[in-house]
Design a protein around this motif. Structure first.
Motif, mmCIF file in Angstrom:
data_model
loop_
_atom_site.group_PDB
_atom_site.id
_atom_site.type_symbol
_atom_site.label_atom_id
_atom_site.label_comp_id
_atom_site.label_asym_id
_atom_site.label_seq_id
_atom_site.Cartn_x
_atom_site.Cartn_y
_atom_site.Cartn_z
ATOM 1 N N ALA A 171 0.826 -1.211 0.000
ATOM 2 C CA ALA A 171 0.000 0.000 0.000
ATOM 3 C C ALA A 171 0.858 1.257 0.000
ATOM 4 O O ALA A 171 0.556 2.229 -0.705
ATOM 5 N N THR A 172 1.941 1.234 0.774
ATOM 6 C CA THR A 172 2.805 2.408 0.846
ATOM 7 C C THR A 172 3.525 2.637 -0.473
ATOM 8 O O THR A 172 3.615 3.766 -0.965
ATOM 9 N N LEU A 173 4.046 1.569 -1.066
ATOM 10 C CA LEU A 173 4.748 1.706 -2.341
ATOM 11 C C LEU A 173 3.843 2.309 -3.408
ATOM 12 O O LEU A 173 4.208 3.274 -4.084
ATOM 13 N N LEU A 174 2.649 1.765 -3.562
ATOM 14 C CA LEU A 174 1.739 2.251 -4.589
ATOM 15 C C LEU A 174 1.271 3.673 -4.295
ATOM 16 O O LEU A 174 1.136 4.493 -5.208
ATOM 17 N N SER A 175 1.030 3.971 -3.019
ATOM 18 C CA SER A 175 0.615 5.324 -2.652
ATOM 19 C C SER A 175 1.690 6.341 -2.994
ATOM 20 O O SER A 175 1.407 7.428 -3.521
ATOM 21 N N ALA A 210 8.171 2.273 1.623
ATOM 22 C CA ALA A 210 7.516 0.972 1.757
ATOM 23 C C ALA A 210 8.266 0.081 2.740
ATOM 24 O O ALA A 210 7.652 -0.609 3.569
ATOM 25 N N ASN A 211 9.603 0.078 2.669
ATOM 26 C CA ASN A 211 10.389 -0.695 3.628
ATOM 27 C C ASN A 211 10.149 -0.201 5.052
ATOM 28 O O ASN A 211 10.022 -1.002 5.989
ATOM 29 N N ALA A 212 10.098 1.115 5.207
ATOM 30 C CA ALA A 212 9.863 1.680 6.534
ATOM 31 C C ALA A 212 8.484 1.281 7.051
ATOM 32 O O ALA A 212 8.323 0.934 8.228
ATOM 33 N N ALA A 213 7.476 1.302 6.184
ATOM 34 C CA ALA A 213 6.126 0.915 6.586
ATOM 35 C C ALA A 213 6.068 -0.544 7.002
ATOM 36 O O ALA A 213 5.438 -0.905 7.998
ATOM 37 N N GLY A 214 6.736 -1.399 6.223
ATOM 38 C CA GLY A 214 6.763 -2.818 6.578
ATOM 39 C C GLY A 214 7.446 -3.061 7.909
ATOM 40 O O GLY A 214 6.968 -3.851 8.732
ATOM 41 N N ALA A 215 8.555 -2.368 8.129
ATOM 42 C CA ALA A 215 9.269 -2.516 9.402
ATOM 43 C C ALA A 215 8.438 -1.988 10.554
ATOM 44 O O ALA A 215 8.403 -2.574 11.644
ATOM 45 N N PHE A 216 7.756 -0.888 10.323
ATOM 46 C CA PHE A 216 6.907 -0.308 11.351
ATOM 47 C C PHE A 216 5.780 -1.272 11.709
ATOM 48 O O PHE A 216 5.396 -1.406 12.876
ATOM 49 N N ALA A 217 5.240 -1.958 10.689
ATOM 50 C CA ALA A 217 4.098 -2.848 10.897
ATOM 51 C C ALA A 217 4.451 -4.049 11.759
ATOM 52 O O ALA A 217 3.628 -4.502 12.566
#
Length: 222
Positions: free
Chosen positions: A138-142, A157-164
């Motif tokens: 979702a972050t990458l596409l956004s 996107a990597n940061a979002a995945g790590a945050f998740a």
């Protein structure tokens, strides 16, 4: 109309296997998107035991059509029966598209006909990995829809995945405190958000400061 007016239609492979009617509905959406010139993004999220018969036919059609493939090395081997590098090469020969290969703690590789690069992951303490891939997608596409270049989009996107993975549950809970801090692209990373940190707990402040600092440093180094 919602599909026709979209920039991307994103498909998660596991949804195709939910039920026969759901699979048919998804394929209708895919075909409508293609006819309407809407780009298709696909995360196979495969269940190997279900990858047969009509489900495999659906996967093959979406793989042929997709403009962005968000996958992993092991998935590429299962889907194409060859090492992931040759699978990527074949996908790019077939069509001008993005192939994003997620490799867990080893980072993310992005390939197109004109780009090839890797982006490292961000520090994270894993609590629950459920949904991290969805947050990444979702972050990458956004970010791409917002006009970010591919490298910046992968960083976020990597940061979002790590945050998740640092949160329990399948959703990246950005609906209140974190959304203002994580949605920094529109205002630019250089905009100060530190004056808002008093709404967070000490632990949350430390966690978020770590991400913002690392994200800013990584982007500055590119």
């Amino acid at each position: 109309n919602a599909i026709r007016q979209s920039k991307y239609l994103h498909i998660m492979g596991c949804s195709i296997t939910g039920s026969p009617s759901l699979g048919e509905a998804i394929m209708y959406a895919v075909r409508l998107a293609r006819e309407s010139g809407v780009k298709i993004s696909f995360d196979p999220n495969i269940r190997p035991e279900l990858l047969k018969g009509q489900i495999m036919d659906y996967y093959t059609e979406i793989l042929d059509a997709c403009d962005v493939l968000l996958t992993g090395k092991s998935e590429l081997r299962v889907l194409f029966g060859q090492d992931w590098e040759h699978a990527v090469a074949g996908l790019l020969k077939q069509k001008d598209r993005l192939v994003v290969v997620k490799d867990g703690s080893r980072g993310t590789n992005l390939f197109s006909r004109t780009d090839a690069f890797s982006v490292a992951t961000y520090p994270a303490t894993e609590v629950d990995p459920t949904g991290a891939g969805d947050c990444f997608d979702a972050t990458l596409l956004s970010m791409i829809c917002l006009g970010a270049d591919y490298r910046t989009a992968v960083h976020y996107a990597n940061a979002a995945g790590a945050f998740a993975v640092g949160k329990a549950g399948f959703r990246l809970r950005l609906t209140d405190k974190y959304r203002d801090y994580f949605g920094l692209y529109e205002n630019g990373l250089k905009e100060s958000v530190r004056d808002k940190l008093d709404t967070l707990s000490d632990r949350e402040k430390k966690h978020l400061e770590q991400f913002l600092t690392q994200l800013s440093r990584n982007l500055d180094e590119e």
